[in-house]
Design a protein around this motif. Structure first.
Motif, PDB file in Angstrom:
ATOM      1  N   GLY A  44       0.787  -1.227   0.000  1.00 23.26           N
ATOM      2  CA  GLY A  44       0.000   0.000   0.000  1.00 23.26           C
ATOM      3  C   GLY A  44       0.818   1.275   0.000  1.00 23.26           C
ATOM      4  O   GLY A  44       0.269   2.365  -0.177  1.00 23.26           O
ATOM      5  N   GLY A  48      -2.083   5.388  -2.014  1.00 24.34           N
ATOM      6  CA  GLY A  48      -3.257   6.129  -1.564  1.00 24.34           C
ATOM      7  C   GLY A  48      -4.254   5.157  -0.965  1.00 24.34           C
ATOM      8  O   GLY A  48      -4.284   3.978  -1.312  1.00 24.34           O
ATOM      9  N   GLN A  49      -5.081   5.650  -0.068  1.00 26.29           N
ATOM     10  CA  GLN A  49      -5.965   4.786   0.706  1.00 26.29           C
ATOM     11  C   GLN A  49      -6.974   4.040  -0.168  1.00 26.29           C
ATOM     12  O   GLN A  49      -7.145   2.826  -0.039  1.00 26.29           O
ATOM     13  CB  GLN A  49      -6.703   5.605   1.758  1.00 26.29           C
ATOM     14  N   THR A  50      -7.636   4.719  -1.072  1.00 27.32           N
ATOM     15  CA  THR A  50      -8.680   4.087  -1.888  1.00 27.32           C
ATOM     16  C   THR A  50      -8.103   2.997  -2.782  1.00 27.32           C
ATOM     17  O   THR A  50      -8.613   1.869  -2.830  1.00 27.32           O
ATOM     18  CB  THR A  50      -9.389   5.145  -2.753  1.00 27.32           C
ATOM     19  N   ALA A  52      -5.175   1.484  -2.466  1.00 28.54           N
ATOM     20  CA  ALA A  52      -4.529   0.443  -1.659  1.00 28.54           C
ATOM     21  C   ALA A  52      -5.556  -0.541  -1.118  1.00 28.54           C
ATOM     22  O   ALA A  52      -5.290  -1.747  -1.061  1.00 28.54           O
ATOM     23  CB  ALA A  52      -3.750   1.070  -0.511  1.00 28.54           C
ATOM     24  N   ARG A  53      -6.719  -0.069  -0.716  1.00 28.93           N
ATOM     25  CA  ARG A  53      -7.763  -0.979  -0.229  1.00 28.93           C
ATOM     26  C   ARG A  53      -8.171  -1.972  -1.306  1.00 28.93           C
ATOM     27  O   ARG A  53      -8.446  -3.128  -1.022  1.00 28.93           O
ATOM     28  CB  ARG A  53      -8.990  -0.197   0.225  1.00 28.93           C
ATOM     29  N   TYR A  60      -3.873  -7.758   3.035  1.00 27.86           N
ATOM     30  CA  TYR A  60      -4.566  -7.371   4.265  1.00 27.86           C
ATOM     31  C   TYR A  60      -5.292  -8.576   4.866  1.00 27.86           C
ATOM     32  O   TYR A  60      -5.260  -8.781   6.081  1.00 27.86           O
ATOM     33  CB  TYR A  60      -5.544  -6.227   3.979  1.00 27.86           C
TER      34      TYR A  60
END
Length: 106
Positions: A44, A48-50, A52-53, A60
């Protein structure tokens, strides 16, 4: 990278507080799930958060399974249910040492 090394100046390490397995461990050995956490963080990093999710979901999930063992517990429950079902049907007889009828040890 910050302009000032505030964490070094103050003498705290916020990064180790955020990452559970990266904290100093007893006897200086890495935590049990350290490798999984590291893979997840490296995947990640910089996305960026979006994004990477979406892209790091397998890493994860592996990390969370290592920490919580939910899939392992569910599998064990299924095995025990199958064993109880087979005992009830008379297809399986557990050995004496599983019934608590083991010979005493000297």
């Amino acid at each position: 990278m910050p302009f000032w090394g505030l964490q070094k100046q103050v003498g705290i390490d916020v990064d180790s507080w955020l990452l559970r397995q990266s904290m100093p461990q007893p006897q200086g050995q890495a935590g049990a799930c350290h490798a999984f956490e590291r893979e997840w963080v490296e995947c990640g990093h910089g996305l960026g958060q979006t994004r990477a999710r979406r892209e790091c979901q397998p890493e994860y999930e592996d990390f969370m399974e290592c920490m919580q063992r939910t899939k392992l517990a569910k599998r064990l429950q299924t095995i025990l249910e199958q064993r109880d079902k087979m005992i009830k049907e008379g297809k399986y007889t557990p050995p004496d040492y599983h019934k608590g009828k083991e010979e005493p040890r000297l």
